[in-house]
Structures are given as structure tokens and as C-alpha cells.
Design a protein around this motif. Structure first.
Motif, mmCIF file in Angstrom:
data_model
loop_
_atom_site.group_PDB
_atom_site.id
_atom_site.type_symbol
_atom_site.label_atom_id
_atom_site.label_comp_id
_atom_site.label_asym_id
_atom_site.label_seq_id
_atom_site.Cartn_x
_atom_site.Cartn_y
_atom_site.Cartn_z
ATOM 1 N N SER A 147 32.106 60.358 38.397
ATOM 2 C CA SER A 147 31.353 61.216 39.312
ATOM 3 C C SER A 147 31.971 62.608 39.385
ATOM 4 C CB SER A 147 31.347 60.588 40.714
ATOM 5 O OG SER A 147 30.418 59.524 40.764
ATOM 6 N N MET A 148 31.192 63.545 39.929
ATOM 7 C CA MET A 148 31.700 64.906 40.079
ATOM 8 C C MET A 148 32.943 64.882 40.974
ATOM 9 S SD MET A 148 28.235 67.189 40.401
ATOM 10 C CE MET A 148 27.198 66.003 41.252
ATOM 11 N N ASN B 182 30.139 53.658 43.761
ATOM 12 C CA ASN B 182 30.209 55.069 44.166
ATOM 13 C C ASN B 182 29.189 55.407 45.249
ATOM 14 O OD1 ASN B 182 27.731 55.320 42.914
ATOM 15 N ND2 ASN B 182 28.517 56.384 41.120
ATOM 16 N N ASN B 183 29.119 56.700 45.567
ATOM 17 C CA ASN B 183 28.218 57.227 46.595
ATOM 18 C C ASN B 183 26.767 56.735 46.475
ATOM 19 O OD1 ASN B 183 28.024 58.707 44.195
ATOM 20 N ND2 ASN B 183 28.605 60.662 45.110
ATOM 21 N N LEU C 34 20.424 59.552 37.418
ATOM 22 C CA LEU C 34 20.653 60.699 36.557
ATOM 23 C C LEU C 34 21.577 61.697 37.286
ATOM 24 C CD1 LEU C 34 17.074 61.429 35.160
ATOM 25 C CD2 LEU C 34 18.601 59.593 34.559
ATOM 26 N N ASP D 98 24.991 54.127 37.278
ATOM 27 C CA ASP D 98 25.199 55.564 37.450
ATOM 28 C C ASP D 98 26.394 55.913 36.563
ATOM 29 O OD1 ASP D 98 25.296 58.186 38.401
ATOM 30 O OD2 ASP D 98 26.144 57.664 40.352
ATOM 31 N N LEU E 165 24.181 64.785 48.958
ATOM 32 C CA LEU E 165 25.214 64.083 48.183
ATOM 33 C C LEU E 165 26.580 64.471 48.695
ATOM 34 C CD1 LEU E 165 25.835 62.264 45.450
ATOM 35 C CD2 LEU E 165 26.587 64.434 44.556
HETATM 36 N N1 NVA Z 1 27.791 59.563 41.422
HETATM 37 C C1 NVA Z 1 27.329 60.841 40.939
HETATM 38 C C2 NVA Z 1 25.928 61.074 41.394
HETATM 39 C C3 NVA Z 1 25.311 62.364 40.959
HETATM 40 C C4 NVA Z 1 23.907 62.494 41.425
HETATM 41 C C5 NVA Z 1 28.267 61.936 41.419
HETATM 42 O O1 NVA Z 1 28.691 61.897 42.576
HETATM 43 O O2 NVA Z 1 28.591 62.817 40.630
#
Ligand code: NVA
Ligand code: CP
Length: 329
Positions: free
Chosen positions: A245-246, A174-175, A284, A241, A130
Motif C-alpha cells: 500500500s501507499m 489492509n485499509n 485498483l 488489493d 482513504l
Molecule cells: N491499500 C491501498 C488502496 C489504494 C486505493 C493503499 O492504501 O495504497
């Protein structure tokens, strides 16, 4: 290295998903019969996989550690307070040193350039666990889940046989979306994305996603809208999602306001005219604002098999990138 789904040809992606699924069946059957699983047993014996995580994780951490253990190797978890990942030492130095002592680095980072940097200087394979741009292990598990759910579809050498399905992503661009969309285009699955104005797919990323269709006979279409109902119309799978995001925590309030009306509910699916037997997916961790409990815990939800498939995706990725040195067989 596995930086993103763009690194994989359609045949390689297909093979990873099918390997994940077949290892799952074989290993679970052995465990169910009270036997020690033979599949991939000992393929990582004597080898260490460094897991360098600068952000929190439940699924990616547990699935990777469990996958390495299943294959006889040693997972070494290195959290952000344990090592000098991008702090007090250059990524070059960290990469050269850690790769000289281990067989693989699995890294969760902020900027995608951090994991790309590790890969550039590493003497062993690097797997992106990630980054702010991509989440390839999640996408392998997601397509495994779709493959196992639409089981009447017959895969070939270079395709999972899912052509013509429609995925609707409703929420933040997002990602997780970027790799999912790349895989959809590669696999002939149409993907319709509904995000509020200002939260759509950046142009450079759109190019990355569309490039996945080069040379693919029936590439999936990427459709963008700001209207959730438009995306969900005729969709086979609804996906979302978190809206925050983080790393985006400071924007949380603004984002929750911008995404009002984008929550996935049965009412939205019905109003939009999603397929009668539509499914729901989410990588999740989940928050109730993006999907209500009725859908998340409802009969059409695939979220828990999807989460379990993270283990099998990790097994398949480690097999391909570490055991077989990047040859996806
Ligand atoms: N889009 C989220 C995914 C977490 C698995 C994040 O980047 O926090
Ligand atoms: N889906 C996913 O990557 O979850 P974690 O952040 O808990 O690893």
C-alpha cells in the motif's frame, strides 16, 4: 462525518448502496437519452467541496470531482504540495479555516488520526477518502457492485439481502479489507481472509470489525487463515488489493517475498473449490503479482463496473452527508 463503515447502521449502509445504484440508473438513462440528468441536479449549486489529498489517486479523485460537478457544485482539489495539510500548520488550524469556506472536506491521508482530527474540528462534514485504516467510499462501491451482480437477492430496509454469500479476501490485511469486512459482518456476508503469518488483521481492528455485528440478526462471520485455498473454498467472490500500500514502499521487497503463493488465479479458485460462477473484485490500482491477467481481465472479473461504481458511491455519499446533512434518506 464518514470516517469508516462503522459509522453507519445497517439501514444507513443499505440505503447508501441502494441510492448509489438507483442514481446510477436514472442518471445514465437520462444521459443515454440525450437529456440533462434531473436526478440531484443543482443540489450542490454554489457549494465547494475541498478535496485534500496527501497521497496519489485516480478513482477517488476523478469520482469525487465528477460527482460534485454532476450535482452542480465546485470540487476544489488540494494536493499535498498545494496546502499545508499536517505540514507547517496544525490540522486544527487547517480544519477550522477550510471548513469555514467550504461545505465538505474529502480527505486522503496517512494515519487515520489525521482525518479524524480534521473531522473533530470541522464545522462541515468530513469524508474519509482513504486513510491507513479505512476506505469507506470503496466499500460502498464494492457492495453496490455485489448488489448489482447478485440481482436476484431482494433488499429490505436494513439489509441488501446478501446473507449467506461468502467473500474471500486473499492478500494483505489492509485499509480496504477493514471496511469491506466491517460491511460484510453488518450485511450478513461471511468473509474469509487469507494473509501470510505476520500480515493478518491486528487485534484492535478485529474488534472494530466484529463490533459491526452487534445487534445484527444474522451477522456475517469473519474467518481467518494463512491458506489461500481455505479462504477461497465455496467463495462467491474473490477479492484482493495490492500487497504494498501507499506508504509501505520501503517494505516492498520483503512483502513480495512474504506474499508469494497468494496470487489469485483460475487454478487457485479451481483447486480451492470456489463456487463455479465465482466473481473477482479489486479496488485498483492493480499489480500483476496479486492477480494474474487471466482473472483480472477474464469473464468473472467485476473490476471495471466496480471502478465505475466509485462515481455513484461518491454521489450517494455527498447526497447523504452534504445535501441532507448526514441524514441517509
Ligand atoms: N491499500 C491501498 C488502496 C489504494 C486505493 C493503499 O492504501 O495504497
Ligand atoms: N480504489 C482507489 O481508491 O483508487 P485510487 O487510489 O486511484 O483513488
Amino acid at each position: 462525518h464518514l470516517m469508516s463503515i462503522s459509522d453507519l447502521s445497517p439501514a444507513e449502509f443499505t440505503k447508501l448502496v441502494l441510492n448509489a445504484s438507483s442514481h446510477k440508473s436514472a442518471i445514465k438513462a437520462a444521459i443515454g437519452a440525450g437529456q440533462a440528468p434531473q436526478t440531484l441536479a443543482g443540489t450542490l449549486t454554489g457549494r465547494t467541496v475541498a478535496m485534500m489529498f496527501s497521497k496519489r489517486s485516480t478513482r477517488t479523485r476523478v469520482s469525487t470531482e465528477a460527482a460534485v460537478a454532476l450535482m452542480g457544485g465546485h470540487p476544489m482539489f488540494l494536493g499535498k504540495d498545494d496546502i499545508q495539510l499536517g505540514v507547517n500548520e496544525s490540522l486544527y488550524d487547517t480544519s477550522v479555516v477550510v471548513s469555514s469556506m467550504t461545505s465538505c472536506m474529502v480527505a486522503r491521508v496517512g494515519p487515520h488520526s489525521d482525518v479524524a482530527n480534521l473531522a473533530q474540528h470541522s464545522s462541515v462534514p468530513v469524508i474519509n477518502a482513504l486513510s491507513d485504516d479505512f476506505h469507506p467510499l470503496q466499500t460502498i462501491a464494492d457492495f453496490q457492485t455485489i448488489h448489482e451482480t447478485f440481482s436476484a437477492r431482494v433488499p429490505t430496509e436494513s439489509s441488501l439481502g446478501l446473507e449467506g454469500l461468502k467473500v474471500a479476501w486473499i492478500g494483505d490485511s489492509n485499509n480496504v479489507l477493514f471496511d469491506l469486512a466491517t460491511a460484510c459482518v453488518k450485511m450478513g456476508v461471511d468473509i474469509s481472509v487469507a494473509s501470510p503469518t505476520g500480515y493478518g488483521i491486528p487485534d484492535a481492528m478485529k474488534q472494530v470489525i466484529l463490533t459491526a455485528g452487534n445487534g445484527v440478526q444474522s451477522a456475517g462471520k469473519l474467518i481467518e487463515t494463512t491458506v489461500p485455498e481455505e479462504a477461497a473454498k465455496d467463495a462467491d467472490v474473490l477479492v484482493t488489493d495490492t500487497w504494498v500500500s501507499m506508504g509501505q514502499e520501503a517494505e516492498a521487497k520483503k512483502r513480495l517475498e512474504a506474499f508469494a503463493g497468494y496470487q489469485i488465479t483460475n487454478d487457485l479458485a479451481k483447486r480451492a473449490g470456489a463456487k463455479p460462477d465465482w466473481k473477482f473484485m479489486h479496488c485498483l490500482p492493480r499489480h500483476p503479482e496479486e492477480v494474474d491477467d487471466e482473472v483480472f481481465y477474464g469473464p468473472q472479473s467485476l473490476v471495471f463496473p466496480e471502478a465505475e461504481n466509485r462515481l455513484w458511491a461518491a454521489v450517494a455519499a455527498l447526497e447523504g452527508f452534504v445535501v441532507n446533512n448526514g441524514k441517509i434518506l
